[in-house]
Design an enzyme around this catalytic site. Structure first.
Site, PDB file in Angstrom:
ATOM      1  N   ALA A  12       0.819  -1.223   0.000  1.00  0.00           N
ATOM      2  CA  ALA A  12       0.000   0.000   0.000  1.00  0.00           C
ATOM      3  C   ALA A  12       0.850   1.268   0.000  1.00  0.00           C
ATOM      4  CB  ALA A  12      -0.957  -0.015   1.186  1.00  0.00           C
ATOM      5  N   ARG A  14       2.441   2.436  -2.584  1.00  0.00           N
ATOM      6  CA  ARG A  14       2.428   3.072  -3.910  1.00  0.00           C
ATOM      7  C   ARG A  14       1.230   2.578  -4.706  1.00  0.00           C
ATOM      8  NH1 ARG A  14       6.608   0.929  -7.001  1.00  0.00           N
ATOM      9  NH2 ARG A  14       7.338  -0.599  -5.498  1.00  0.00           N
ATOM     10  N   TYR A 154       4.324 -13.905 -14.478  1.00  0.00           N
ATOM     11  CA  TYR A 154       3.294 -13.012 -13.912  1.00  0.00           C
ATOM     12  C   TYR A 154       1.884 -13.571 -14.181  1.00  0.00           C
ATOM     13  CZ  TYR A 154       0.789  -8.568 -13.126  1.00  0.00           C
ATOM     14  OH  TYR A 154      -0.072  -7.591 -12.688  1.00  0.00           O
ATOM     15  N   ALA A 156       1.027 -16.655 -14.836  1.00  0.00           N
ATOM     16  CA  ALA A 156       0.812 -17.882 -14.056  1.00  0.00           C
ATOM     17  C   ALA A 156       0.432 -17.525 -12.619  1.00  0.00           C
ATOM     18  CB  ALA A 156       2.071 -18.744 -14.088  1.00  0.00           C
ATOM     19  N   LYS A 158      -0.960 -14.742 -11.551  1.00  0.00           N
ATOM     20  CA  LYS A 158      -2.257 -14.054 -11.475  1.00  0.00           C
ATOM     21  C   LYS A 158      -3.420 -14.992 -11.804  1.00  0.00           C
ATOM     22  CE  LYS A 158      -0.791 -10.075 -10.120  1.00  0.00           C
ATOM     23  NZ  LYS A 158      -1.227  -9.499  -8.850  1.00  0.00           N
TER      24      LYS A 158
HETATM   25  P1  NAP Z   1       3.405  -0.928  -7.995  1.00  0.00           P
HETATM   26  O1  NAP Z   1       3.082   0.497  -8.260  1.00  0.00           O
HETATM   27  O2  NAP Z   1       4.641  -1.523  -8.570  1.00  0.00           O
HETATM   28  O3  NAP Z   1       3.415  -1.155  -6.389  1.00  0.00           O
HETATM   29  C1  NAP Z   1       3.667  -2.418  -5.870  1.00  0.00           C
HETATM   30  C2  NAP Z   1       3.420  -2.427  -4.389  1.00  0.00           C
HETATM   31  O4  NAP Z   1       3.644  -3.780  -3.919  1.00  0.00           O
HETATM   32  C3  NAP Z   1       4.356  -1.520  -3.610  1.00  0.00           C
HETATM   33  O5  NAP Z   1       3.671  -0.973  -2.518  1.00  0.00           O
HETATM   34  C4  NAP Z   1       5.437  -2.502  -3.123  1.00  0.00           C
HETATM   35  O6  NAP Z   1       6.066  -2.094  -1.914  1.00  0.00           O
HETATM   36  C5  NAP Z   1       4.587  -3.732  -2.856  1.00  0.00           C
HETATM   37  N1  NAP Z   1       5.378  -4.970  -2.821  1.00  0.00           N
HETATM   38  C6  NAP Z   1       6.136  -5.523  -3.810  1.00  0.00           C
HETATM   39  N2  NAP Z   1       6.694  -6.661  -3.383  1.00  0.00           N
HETATM   40  C7  NAP Z   1       6.297  -6.841  -2.094  1.00  0.00           C
HETATM   41  C8  NAP Z   1       6.541  -7.834  -1.101  1.00  0.00           C
HETATM   42  N3  NAP Z   1       7.318  -8.885  -1.360  1.00  0.00           N
HETATM   43  N4  NAP Z   1       5.969  -7.679   0.118  1.00  0.00           N
HETATM   44  C9  NAP Z   1       5.176  -6.615   0.397  1.00  0.00           C
HETATM   45  N5  NAP Z   1       4.906  -5.652  -0.505  1.00  0.00           N
HETATM   46  C10 NAP Z   1       5.469  -5.760  -1.727  1.00  0.00           C
HETATM   47  O7  NAP Z   1       2.212  -1.891  -8.452  1.00  0.00           O
HETATM   48  P2  NAP Z   1       0.715  -1.529  -8.925  1.00  0.00           P
HETATM   49  O8  NAP Z   1       0.759  -1.223 -10.372  1.00  0.00           O
HETATM   50  O9  NAP Z   1       0.096  -0.571  -7.982  1.00  0.00           O
HETATM   51  O10 NAP Z   1       0.025  -2.959  -8.790  1.00  0.00           O
HETATM   52  C11 NAP Z   1      -0.667  -3.372  -7.628  1.00  0.00           C
HETATM   53  C12 NAP Z   1      -1.288  -4.734  -7.883  1.00  0.00           C
HETATM   54  O11 NAP Z   1      -2.174  -4.666  -8.990  1.00  0.00           O
HETATM   55  C13 NAP Z   1      -0.262  -5.810  -8.220  1.00  0.00           C
HETATM   56  O12 NAP Z   1      -0.655  -7.029  -7.653  1.00  0.00           O
HETATM   57  C14 NAP Z   1      -0.330  -5.876  -9.725  1.00  0.00           C
HETATM   58  O13 NAP Z   1       0.075  -7.122 -10.213  1.00  0.00           O
HETATM   59  C15 NAP Z   1      -1.804  -5.617  -9.961  1.00  0.00           C
HETATM   60  N6  NAP Z   1      -2.077  -5.128 -11.320  1.00  0.00           N
HETATM   61  C16 NAP Z   1      -1.566  -3.934 -11.754  1.00  0.00           C
HETATM   62  C17 NAP Z   1      -1.849  -3.504 -13.047  1.00  0.00           C
HETATM   63  C18 NAP Z   1      -1.332  -2.210 -13.600  1.00  0.00           C
HETATM   64  O14 NAP Z   1      -1.588  -1.915 -14.781  1.00  0.00           O
HETATM   65  N7  NAP Z   1      -0.629  -1.381 -12.840  1.00  0.00           N
HETATM   66  C19 NAP Z   1      -2.636  -4.295 -13.883  1.00  0.00           C
HETATM   67  C20 NAP Z   1      -3.140  -5.491 -13.409  1.00  0.00           C
HETATM   68  C21 NAP Z   1      -2.857  -5.898 -12.128  1.00  0.00           C
HETATM   69  P3  NAP Z   1       7.401  -1.156  -1.946  1.00  0.00           P
HETATM   70  O15 NAP Z   1       6.939   0.202  -2.367  1.00  0.00           O
HETATM   71  O16 NAP Z   1       7.853  -1.185  -0.530  1.00  0.00           O
HETATM   72  O17 NAP Z   1       8.329  -1.787  -2.923  1.00  0.00           O
END
Ligand code: NAP
Length: 246
Positions: A12, A14, A154, A156, A158
């Protein structure tokens, strides 16, 4: 809407997770802002929530590490006595064509995205069963539903989250616990900002709504699934993608 509720949102600090934490807190939930490494960003989210009159704490924990997740959930339960809403949002990508993808990159993505989701659910199932209430929302992806070249690891992870969601939904439905997945399309965050312009253009061509999604688009769907009004919805995958997949 979420008064007296306690919510744990992984990842949470970012992007989408941040928007979800802010939305739930605005509805009155006490929010645990989990993060992996971005302490300053997580603390900023907490400050933003507090400045708006809400309640939140930041908690560092690598969700891929089961022992660390057990400790986090134990600490949270000690402080708040319950967790009503669990949002498994933390996720990573390590994209490459299969021919070039290393076993380590496959494993790391599955460990964080899929096993991380299992870890938090595993630790919170008993407490949620005892309180006979819970809302579990897992972040999948349009890539997990459709597949995507260059993202075998990724996709797999999801797609695995969808199977996990449906199985746990069946196990917990009679206890007042709903388990659903939200599958975002192409959302503007750090995760997608690294993609080159050609990939972005190709994605845009597939989106009938002709725009990228915002983090709030996803937070709105999650908030509904986290509410009491969604009590008869479980085991579902809600696609929030501007029509990219229907
Ligand atoms: P993001 O901006 O890259 O942020 C990722 C977040 O996950 C950050 O808060 C990060 O923490 C945290 N994180 C990563 N590895 C972690 C771990 N091992 N333990 C605890 N926290 C961890 O990602 P996002 O785009 O917001 O995506 C959020 C979710 O939506 C993800 O599951 C992603 O697969 C899914 N999603 C995103 C999109 C898209 O277009 N953006 C599309 C489909 C699905 P730090 O800041 O501390 O690194």
């Amino acid at each position: 809407m979420f008064e007296e509720k306690v919510a744990l949102v992984t990842g949470a600090s970012r992007g989408i997770g941040k928007a979800i934490a802010i939305k739930l807190a605005a509805g009155g939930a006490k929010v645990i802002v989990n993060y992996a490494g971005s302490k300053d960003k997580a603390l900023e989210v907490v400050e933003q929530i507090k400045a708006a009159g809400g309640e939140a704490i930041a908690y560092q924990c690598d969700i891929g590490d089961f022992g660390a997740v057990e400790k986090m959930i134990g600490d949270v339960l000690e402080q708040y006595k319950r967790v009503d809403i669990l949002v498994n949002n933390a996720g990573i990508t390590k994209d490459n064509l299969l021919l070039k993808m290393s076993p380590e990159d496959f494993e790391q993505v599955v460990d964080t995205n899929l096993k991380g989701t299992f870890h938090t659910i595993k630790c919170l199932t008993k407490p949620m069963m005892k309180q006979r209430y819970g809302r579990i929302i897992n972040l999948s992806s349009v890539s997990g539903v459709m597949g995507n070249a260059g993202q075998a690891n990724y996709c797999a992870s999801k797609a695995g989250i969808i199977g996990l969601t449906k199985s746990v939904a069946r196990e917990l439905a009679s206890r007042g616990i709903t388990v659903n997945a939200v599958a975002p399309g192409f959302i503007e965050t750090d995760m997608t900002s690294v993609l080159d312009d050609k990939v972005k253009e190709a994605m845009m061509a597939q989106i009938p709504a002709k725009r990228l999604g915002s983090t709030e688009d996803i937070a709105n769907a999650v908030a509904f699934l986290a509410s009491q009004e969604s009590s008869y919805i479980t085991g579902q995958v809600i696609n929030v993608n501007g029509g990219m997949y229907m």
